[in-house]
Design a protein around this motif. Structure first.
Motif, mmCIF file in Angstrom:
data_model
loop_
_atom_site.group_PDB
_atom_site.id
_atom_site.type_symbol
_atom_site.label_atom_id
_atom_site.label_comp_id
_atom_site.label_asym_id
_atom_site.label_seq_id
_atom_site.Cartn_x
_atom_site.Cartn_y
_atom_site.Cartn_z
ATOM 1 N N ALA A 172 0.838 -1.206 0.000
ATOM 2 C CA ALA A 172 0.000 0.000 0.000
ATOM 3 C C ALA A 172 0.872 1.255 0.000
ATOM 4 O O ALA A 172 0.574 2.239 -0.691
ATOM 5 C CB ALA A 172 -0.934 -0.006 1.207
ATOM 6 N N ILE A 173 1.951 1.240 0.781
ATOM 7 C CA ILE A 173 2.874 2.380 0.814
ATOM 8 C C ILE A 173 3.520 2.568 -0.556
ATOM 9 O O ILE A 173 3.616 3.696 -1.066
ATOM 10 C CB ILE A 173 3.952 2.156 1.889
ATOM 11 C CG1 ILE A 173 3.317 2.184 3.275
ATOM 12 C CG2 ILE A 173 5.055 3.211 1.785
ATOM 13 C CD1 ILE A 173 4.218 1.666 4.378
ATOM 14 N N ASP A 174 3.939 1.472 -1.158
ATOM 15 C CA ASP A 174 4.548 1.552 -2.490
ATOM 16 C C ASP A 174 3.576 2.133 -3.512
ATOM 17 O O ASP A 174 3.971 2.911 -4.384
ATOM 18 C CB ASP A 174 5.017 0.165 -2.940
ATOM 19 C CG ASP A 174 5.718 0.191 -4.282
ATOM 20 O OD1 ASP A 174 6.849 0.706 -4.348
ATOM 21 O OD2 ASP A 174 5.122 -0.275 -5.272
ATOM 22 N N SER A 175 2.306 1.793 -3.388
ATOM 23 C CA SER A 175 1.299 2.319 -4.309
ATOM 24 C C SER A 175 1.165 3.826 -4.179
ATOM 25 O O SER A 175 1.067 4.545 -5.181
ATOM 26 C CB SER A 175 -0.053 1.640 -4.050
ATOM 27 O OG SER A 175 -1.048 2.164 -4.902
ATOM 28 N N VAL A 176 1.165 4.331 -2.933
ATOM 29 C CA VAL A 176 1.098 5.779 -2.718
ATOM 30 C C VAL A 176 2.299 6.462 -3.352
ATOM 31 O O VAL A 176 2.179 7.476 -4.050
ATOM 32 C CB VAL A 176 1.025 6.106 -1.215
ATOM 33 C CG1 VAL A 176 1.174 7.616 -0.992
ATOM 34 C CG2 VAL A 176 -0.288 5.614 -0.621
ATOM 35 N N LEU A 177 3.483 5.887 -3.140
ATOM 36 C CA LEU A 177 4.710 6.484 -3.674
ATOM 37 C C LEU A 177 4.730 6.453 -5.191
ATOM 38 O O LEU A 177 5.148 7.417 -5.848
ATOM 39 C CB LEU A 177 5.927 5.741 -3.112
ATOM 40 C CG LEU A 177 6.128 5.845 -1.593
ATOM 41 C CD1 LEU A 177 7.196 4.870 -1.125
ATOM 42 C CD2 LEU A 177 6.494 7.268 -1.198
ATOM 43 N N GLN A 178 4.284 5.357 -5.769
ATOM 44 C CA GLN A 178 4.286 5.213 -7.227
ATOM 45 C C GLN A 178 3.329 6.187 -7.906
ATOM 46 O O GLN A 178 3.536 6.571 -9.057
ATOM 47 C CB GLN A 178 3.900 3.778 -7.616
ATOM 48 C CG GLN A 178 4.889 2.709 -7.205
ATOM 49 C CD GLN A 178 6.102 2.630 -8.114
ATOM 50 O OE1 GLN A 178 6.233 3.372 -9.082
ATOM 51 N NE2 GLN A 178 7.014 1.725 -7.790
ATOM 52 N N ASN A 179 2.309 6.607 -7.177
ATOM 53 C CA ASN A 179 1.263 7.428 -7.788
ATOM 54 C C ASN A 179 1.256 8.880 -7.314
ATOM 55 O O ASN A 179 0.278 9.605 -7.536
ATOM 56 C CB ASN A 179 -0.105 6.792 -7.506
ATOM 57 C CG ASN A 179 -0.294 5.473 -8.241
ATOM 58 O OD1 ASN A 179 -0.529 5.454 -9.439
ATOM 59 N ND2 ASN A 179 -0.171 4.371 -7.516
ATOM 60 N N THR A 180 2.348 9.323 -6.675
ATOM 61 C CA THR A 180 2.444 10.705 -6.207
ATOM 62 C C THR A 180 3.697 11.344 -6.790
ATOM 63 O O THR A 180 4.809 10.903 -6.518
ATOM 64 C CB THR A 180 2.509 10.773 -4.667
ATOM 65 O OG1 THR A 180 1.404 10.036 -4.114
ATOM 66 C CG2 THR A 180 2.438 12.218 -4.199
ATOM 67 N N ASP A 181 3.514 12.365 -7.606
ATOM 68 C CA ASP A 181 4.650 13.049 -8.228
ATOM 69 C C ASP A 181 5.526 13.716 -7.177
ATOM 70 O O ASP A 181 5.031 14.243 -6.177
ATOM 71 C CB ASP A 181 4.163 14.106 -9.223
ATOM 72 C CG ASP A 181 3.509 13.487 -10.447
ATOM 73 O OD1 ASP A 181 3.794 12.303 -10.737
ATOM 74 O OD2 ASP A 181 2.703 14.181 -11.099
ATOM 75 N N GLU A 182 6.831 13.706 -7.406
ATOM 76 C CA GLU A 182 7.831 14.354 -6.548
ATOM 77 C C GLU A 182 7.818 13.835 -5.115
ATOM 78 O O GLU A 182 8.179 14.536 -4.171
ATOM 79 C CB GLU A 182 7.664 15.883 -6.554
ATOM 80 C CG GLU A 182 7.942 16.519 -7.908
ATOM 81 C CD GLU A 182 8.028 18.024 -7.833
ATOM 82 O OE1 GLU A 182 7.645 18.597 -6.801
ATOM 83 O OE2 GLU A 182 8.494 18.632 -8.806
ATOM 84 N N LEU A 183 7.380 12.588 -4.952
ATOM 85 C CA LEU A 183 7.434 11.938 -3.639
ATOM 86 C C LEU A 183 8.130 10.598 -3.811
ATOM 87 O O LEU A 183 7.764 9.799 -4.679
ATOM 88 C CB LEU A 183 6.029 11.722 -3.078
ATOM 89 C CG LEU A 183 5.953 11.011 -1.716
ATOM 90 C CD1 LEU A 183 6.489 11.921 -0.613
ATOM 91 C CD2 LEU A 183 4.515 10.592 -1.402
ATOM 92 N N VAL A 184 9.151 10.367 -2.998
ATOM 93 C CA VAL A 184 9.813 9.065 -2.976
ATOM 94 C C VAL A 184 9.878 8.596 -1.532
ATOM 95 O O VAL A 184 9.696 9.378 -0.588
ATOM 96 C CB VAL A 184 11.242 9.129 -3.567
ATOM 97 C CG1 VAL A 184 11.200 9.530 -5.036
ATOM 98 C CG2 VAL A 184 12.126 10.095 -2.786
ATOM 99 N N GLY A 185 10.129 7.324 -1.338
ATOM 100 C CA GLY A 185 10.199 6.809 0.016
ATOM 101 C C GLY A 185 10.571 5.344 0.022
ATOM 102 O O GLY A 185 10.776 4.732 -1.027
ATOM 103 N N VAL A 186 10.643 4.780 1.221
ATOM 104 C CA VAL A 186 11.042 3.379 1.331
ATOM 105 C C VAL A 186 10.614 2.826 2.691
ATOM 106 O O VAL A 186 10.552 3.552 3.680
ATOM 107 C CB VAL A 186 12.586 3.239 1.174
ATOM 108 C CG1 VAL A 186 13.313 3.884 2.352
ATOM 109 C CG2 VAL A 186 13.000 1.788 1.017
ATOM 110 N N VAL A 187 10.280 1.544 2.694
ATOM 111 C CA VAL A 187 10.185 0.781 3.931
ATOM 112 C C VAL A 187 11.530 0.076 4.056
ATOM 113 O O VAL A 187 11.785 -0.922 3.375
ATOM 114 C CB VAL A 187 9.027 -0.233 3.897
ATOM 115 C CG1 VAL A 187 9.036 -1.100 5.152
ATOM 116 C CG2 VAL A 187 7.693 0.487 3.766
#
Length: 333
Positions: A172-187
């Motif tokens: 779910a976190i990866d989905s948010v990151l994949q679909n939000t421009d200029e946002l990156v992140g990681v677990v």
């Protein structure tokens, strides 16, 4: 001038240390050439920029900027050892930290040289780049609690498996990151308890890191991630606790330092374009003390936080000459 000397687990030898060694080479070369600068230069090697052992970061640069707080010293590692205790065991005196702070009125600026940690300079075929701003970063600790049980006798539809819930949350976190421009992140870290081969996991703790140059984008990402995690937890009968462990807004580099770096690049015949840093650096703390500037150096395949980090000697020399030219243009107009 300076950077950090700590590294991540299985990290490379240039992230941080390049920014400590290269200024020393630049100053040594200026001395050989008989150049006398109209100001003093300190080369600093910060500790704990990466925040690998303790749930805090930038402690070394915050000390120089005068912003280390008592609660940071009480942060504990996975073994329950506080940062204060670790410093004392290492031979330090935490009560002397405030005396480390520099005076803003006596400080012209802070310059950090760092490998790019990305592929842009390699794509441009440029040895160096001029950083415009450092990204905003926030980190969260998520604790997910379910119920342990026998792996062979508990029916599947009666389980409250914390690890299965955590796995769905990571997606779910990866989905948010994949679909939000200029946002990156990681677990980046995940711990399972009791971590036994035949026991349903009762608790999982994992970290979430979000990065963006825009505070509003990080806020959107945080709210979207939180909503997604709470939805999964409710559906699977799990309890969840989300704790913010670190937060730093994006920081802009000083215009006059960017201009001076551009002039230095032109002087030695190096093309240099401005670029944003997707990583956090000690400048995030140092900006509370003084103006900051940053010079990126091309790294092979943009690789960083990896044993195969690499730069060429030619790019290192180009960056050294940029720093030499930069210093000779100061102080600030």
């Amino acid at each position: 001038m300076g950077s950090h000397q700590d590294s991540v687990i299985e990290g490379g030898k240039y992230d941080g240390m390049l920014g400590v060694a290269l200024p020393l080479l630049a100053l040594e070369a200026l001395k050989r050439e008989g150049v006398t600068l109209p100001f003093g230069v300190e080369v600093v090697a910060f500790g704990d920029e990466e925040g690998v052992r303790f749930p805090t970061t930038l402690v070394g640069s915050k000390a120089l900027a005068g912003n280390v707080t008592p609660d940071q010293l009480e942060a504990q590692d996975a073994e329950g050892i506080s940062l204060r205790e670790a410093l004392i065991a290492f031979g330090c005196t935490p009560e002397d930290i405030p005396a480390t702070a520099r005076e803003p009125a006596n400080t012209l600026g802070f310059l950090e040289v760092h490998i790019e940690q990305g592929p842009i300079l390699e794509q441009r075929d440029h040895a160096v780049g001029i950083v415009t701003a450092l990204t905003g970063i926030e980190r969260h600790k998520v604790t997910l609690s379910g119920k342990a049980g026998h792996a062979g006798t508990t029916p599947m539809n009666m389980r409250h498996d914390a690890l299965v819930g955590a796995a769905e949350m990571v997606l779910a976190i990866d989905s948010v990151l994949q679909n939000t421009d200029e946002l990156v992140g990681v677990v980046g870290r995940l711990d399972v308890h009791p971590n036994a081969v035949n026991v349903i996991p009762a608790q999982v703790t994992f970290t979430v890191e979000l990065r963006s140059p825009e505070s509003a984008t990080r806020q959107y990402g945080r709210e979207a991630v939180t909503a997604a995690l709470e939805t999964v937890a409710k559906r699977r009968g799990l309890t969840i606790n989300i704790e913010n462990t670190y937060s730093a807004d994006a920081v802009a580099c000083a215009d006059w330092m960017m201009t001076a770096l551009e002039q230095a690049c032109t002087q030695i015949g190096q093309p240099a374009e401005r670029m944003f840093s997707g990583a956090g650096h000690d400048g995030l703390a140092m900006q509370a003390l003084t103006d900051i500037g940053m010079l990126f150096v091309r790294c092979k395949e943009g690789l960083s936080h990896h044993p195969d980090e690499a730069i060429t000697a030619e790019d290192g020399e180009a960056a050294t000459r940029v720093v030499m030219a930069f210093l000779q243009q100061l102080p600030r107009p």
